[in-house]
Design an enzyme around this catalytic site. Structure first.
Site, mmCIF file in Angstrom:
data_model
loop_
_atom_site.group_PDB
_atom_site.id
_atom_site.type_symbol
_atom_site.label_atom_id
_atom_site.label_comp_id
_atom_site.label_asym_id
_atom_site.label_seq_id
_atom_site.Cartn_x
_atom_site.Cartn_y
_atom_site.Cartn_z
ATOM 1 N N TYR A 29 -5.154 -12.153 5.381
ATOM 2 C CA TYR A 29 -3.703 -11.943 5.268
ATOM 3 C C TYR A 29 -3.468 -10.456 4.940
ATOM 4 O O TYR A 29 -4.153 -9.890 4.070
ATOM 5 C CB TYR A 29 -3.132 -12.859 4.178
ATOM 6 C CG TYR A 29 -1.721 -12.481 3.811
ATOM 7 C CD1 TYR A 29 -0.720 -12.410 4.786
ATOM 8 C CD2 TYR A 29 -1.375 -12.178 2.502
ATOM 9 C CE1 TYR A 29 0.567 -12.040 4.460
ATOM 10 C CE2 TYR A 29 -0.075 -11.820 2.165
ATOM 11 C CZ TYR A 29 0.892 -11.748 3.156
ATOM 12 O OH TYR A 29 2.166 -11.373 2.829
ATOM 13 N N ASP A 69 -9.929 -18.541 -0.061
ATOM 14 C CA ASP A 69 -8.490 -18.701 0.153
ATOM 15 C C ASP A 69 -8.330 -19.876 1.126
ATOM 16 O O ASP A 69 -8.630 -19.758 2.315
ATOM 17 C CB ASP A 69 -7.912 -17.399 0.717
ATOM 18 C CG ASP A 69 -6.407 -17.472 0.934
ATOM 19 O OD1 ASP A 69 -5.880 -18.591 1.093
ATOM 20 O OD2 ASP A 69 -5.758 -16.404 0.972
ATOM 21 N N LYS A 92 3.049 -22.030 0.787
ATOM 22 C CA LYS A 92 2.882 -22.580 2.135
ATOM 23 C C LYS A 92 2.810 -24.114 2.099
ATOM 24 O O LYS A 92 3.758 -24.736 1.696
ATOM 25 C CB LYS A 92 1.651 -21.950 2.779
ATOM 26 C CG LYS A 92 1.531 -20.435 2.543
ATOM 27 C CD LYS A 92 2.682 -19.677 3.164
ATOM 28 C CE LYS A 92 2.460 -18.194 3.153
ATOM 29 N NZ LYS A 92 3.311 -17.405 2.321
ATOM 30 N N ARG A 105 5.212 -18.364 -21.386
ATOM 31 C CA ARG A 105 4.231 -17.600 -20.587
ATOM 32 C C ARG A 105 2.844 -18.224 -20.775
ATOM 33 O O ARG A 105 2.033 -18.263 -19.866
ATOM 34 C CB ARG A 105 4.229 -16.114 -20.969
ATOM 35 C CG ARG A 105 3.154 -15.342 -20.240
ATOM 36 C CD ARG A 105 3.350 -13.817 -20.169
ATOM 37 N NE ARG A 105 4.065 -13.212 -21.262
ATOM 38 C CZ ARG A 105 3.560 -12.978 -22.480
ATOM 39 N NH1 ARG A 105 2.313 -13.313 -22.757
ATOM 40 N NH2 ARG A 105 4.299 -12.426 -23.414
HETATM 41 O O1 P1T Z 1 3.073 -14.773 -0.124
HETATM 42 P P1 P1T Z 1 2.214 -15.199 -1.276
HETATM 43 O O2 P1T Z 1 2.572 -16.510 -1.855
HETATM 44 O O3 P1T Z 1 2.058 -14.115 -2.293
HETATM 45 O O4 P1T Z 1 0.735 -15.465 -0.669
HETATM 46 C C1 P1T Z 1 -0.072 -14.463 -0.135
HETATM 47 C C2 P1T Z 1 -1.008 -15.048 0.890
HETATM 48 C C3 P1T Z 1 -2.343 -15.242 0.558
HETATM 49 N N1 P1T Z 1 -3.220 -15.778 1.437
HETATM 50 C C4 P1T Z 1 -2.839 -16.161 2.662
HETATM 51 C C5 P1T Z 1 -3.840 -16.739 3.600
HETATM 52 C C6 P1T Z 1 -1.505 -16.007 3.056
HETATM 53 O O5 P1T Z 1 -1.162 -16.408 4.281
HETATM 54 C C7 P1T Z 1 -0.565 -15.426 2.164
HETATM 55 C C8 P1T Z 1 0.850 -15.187 2.544
HETATM 56 N N2 P1T Z 1 1.091 -15.172 3.930
HETATM 57 C C9 P1T Z 1 2.282 -14.946 4.529
HETATM 58 C C10 P1T Z 1 3.421 -14.671 3.880
HETATM 59 C C11 P1T Z 1 2.240 -15.002 6.002
HETATM 60 O O6 P1T Z 1 3.293 -15.127 6.666
HETATM 61 O O7 P1T Z 1 1.135 -14.943 6.555
#
Ligand code: P1T
Length: 381
Positions: free
Chosen positions: A98, A170, A195, A46
Site C-alpha cells: 500500500y 498485513d 476495509k 486512552r
Molecule cells: O487507511 P488506513 O486505515 O490507515 O490503512 C492503511 C492501509 C494499510 N494496509 C493496506 C493493505 C491498505 O490497503 C491500507 C489502506 N489502503 C487504502 C486506503 C487503499 O485504497 O488502498
C-alpha cells in the site's frame, strides 16, 4: 468455534449490568475513582475503554490470537509496530505495498535511522538474501496492494524464525475469513480495519493481533503512550461490522471471481491480477494458503494510456471511483494517481503500476449489475 460463529460470538460477553446483547458505546474519556488509584480497572480512555476492549477481543478471536489492539487507522497500527525498533535496525518489506505504508517507511521512519529493503517476495530466497546483521523484522503484505501478488507465508515466516526476526503480515486484502497468518507462523497480524473488518466504508481504523505476551506488552505500552487509539463509537461500528464478515466475504469472493473471469476473457483487457485465476503466477501458493480469493483485483487495458483509464473510471455507474476498499459497495481506483501516487514514478513503473492499471474492490451487489457496468465502460475505451 468455527468462523461463522466466531465473528458473532468470539470472546464476546453480554453487558453484565443489563444483559444488553450488544456492547454499549461507553462514550467517556474518564472514570470516577473512590480514592486516588482506587477504581474499577478503568482510569482514562486512552488506556482502556470497555467498548474498545470488546472490539479488541473480537479482533483477537477472528485471527485465532490471544491479543487484539485497535488503533485510529491502519497506518497508526503499522506505526505502533515500527516503534518497536531503534536507529540502524533494518526491516525487509515486499516491493508491492500500500502506498501509504511505503510512504511511512521511506519518508517518516527512514528519518529516524531505520533502514528498509524492498524485495520481490514471490521468491522467498530474495528475503533470505536481504537479511543483514541489523535485520529485525520482515513486513509482509499478501495479497499485495495493488498487484495482488501472493507471498508464501509459511516459507517466509520460517526464514524469519530461523533468523530470530519478527514477522508481521498485513492481512487487509485477505481478511481472516480467507487466511490466518498467525496459524501459518507469523508473529503479528495487521489490518486496516477501515476495509473488510468494518465493511461499510463508515470508519477509519487499524488492528493488530498476536499471541506473544512480551510483544503484546510492548505494543500495548506504545498504544497507550503514543496514543493512536480508536474511539468508542467507531469501536461499536467495527464490532457490528465484524459480525457479518463471514457472510460478506463469501459474496465478495464469488463476485470477485466472476468479475475476474469476465475481465480475463474481455478483448479490451490485457492482464488481470486475481489470485483465484489459474493464470495468476502465484496461483499454487494462493490455493495452498487461502480458503477463497476475496473481492480485490486489478487489471490493465490494452490501450495503456491514462486517458483510456480515466474515461473508463469516469463513466462507471455502479462502481464508485474512490480510494479505499472492502466495503459492501463496489469501488474503482486508479493506483498511479490515487492510492499509490506517493511512490516515485520510476519505482511504480518498475513494479508494474502503469497508467492503465485499474483496481477494483468488488462489492456484494448483484454480480450481473457489476458485469453490465464494466461491459458498458469497456465499450468506450
Ligand atoms: O487507511 P488506513 O486505515 O490507515 O490503512 C492503511 C492501509 C494499510 N494496509 C493496506 C493493505 C491498505 O490497503 C491500507 C489502506 N489502503 C487504502 C486506503 C487503499 O485504497 O488502498
Amino acid at each position: 468455534m468455527k468462523f461463522n460463529t466466531k465473528v458473532i460470538h468470539g470472546k464476546q460477553k453480554h453487558e453484565p449490568a443489563t444483559g444488553a446483547v450488544m456492547v454499549p458505546i461507553y462514550q467517556t474519556s474518564t472514570y470516577a475513582q473512590a480514592s486516588p488509584g482506587k477504581h474499577k480497572g478503568y482510569e482514562y480512555s486512552r488506556g482502556e475503554n470497555p467498548t474498545r476492549e470488546a472490539l479488541e477481543n473480537a479482533f483477537a478471536a477472528i485471527e485465532n490470537a490471544k491479543y487484539g489492539l485497535a488503533f485510529g487507522s491502519g497506518l497508526a497500527a503499522i506505526d505502533c509496530v515500527i516503534r518497536l525498533f531503534k536507529p540502524n535496525d533494518h526491516i525487509i518489506a515486499g516491493d508491492d505495498l500500500y502506498g501509504g505504508t511505503y510512504r511511512m517507511f521511506t519518508k517518516i521512519f527512514s528519518k529516524y535511522g531505520l533502514t528498509f529493503t524492498f524485495v520481490d517476495m514471490n521468491n522467498p530466497e530474495n528475503v533470505s538474501k536481504a537479511i543483514t546483521k541489523n535485520t529485525k523484522m520482515i513486513w509482509l503484505e499478501t495479497p499485495t496492494n495493488p498487484l495482488l501478488k501472493v507471498a508464501d507465508i509459511v516459507a517466509i515466516t520460517k526464514i524469519s524464525k530461523e533468523n530470530k526476526l519478527i514477522s508481521a503480515v498485513d492481512n487487509t486484502f485477505a481478511t481472516p475469513y480467507i487466511q490466518n497468518p498467525l496459524d501459518l507462523g507469523a508473529d503479528i497480524v495487521m489490518h486496516s480495519a477501515t476495509k473488510y473488518l468494518g465493511g461499510h466504508s463508515d470508519l477509519v481504523m487499524g488492528a493488530l493481533m498476536l499471541n506473544d505476551d512480551k510483544l503484546y506488552e510492548q505494543l500495548k505500552f506504545t498504544q497507550f503512550a503514543a496514543g493512536a487509539i480508536t474511539g468508542p463509537m467507531d469501536s461499536f461500528l467495527a464490532i457490528r461490522g465484524v459480525k457479518t464478515l463471514a457472510i460478506r466475504m463469501e459474496r465478495h469472493s464469488s463476485n470477485g471471481m466472476a468479475v475476474a473471469q469476465f475481465l480475463e476473457s474481455h478483448a479490451k483487457v490485457s492482464e488481470v491480477f486475481y489470485p483465484g485465476l489459474q493464470s495468476h503466477p502465484n496461483y499454487e501458493v494462493a490455493k495452498k494458503q487461502m480458503r477463497s480469493f476475496g473481492g480485490m483485483l486489478s487489471f490493465k487495458l490494452k490501450d495503456n494510456s491514462q486517458a483510456a483509464a480515466f474515461k473508463l473510471l469516469e463513466n462507471l455507474k455502479v462502481f464508485t471511483l474512490a480510494e479505499s476498499l472492502g466495503g459492501v459497495e463496489s469501488l474503482a481506483n486508479h493506483p498511479s494517481t490515487m492510492t499509490h501516487a506517493s511512490i516515485p514514478e520510476p519505482e511504480r513503473l518498475k513494479i508494474g503500476i502503469t497508467e492503465s492499471l485499474i483496481r477494483l474492490s468488488v462489492g456484494i451487489e448483484d454480480v450481473e449489475d457489476l458485469l453490465a457496468d464494466l461491459e458498458n465502460v469497456l465499450k468506450m475505451v
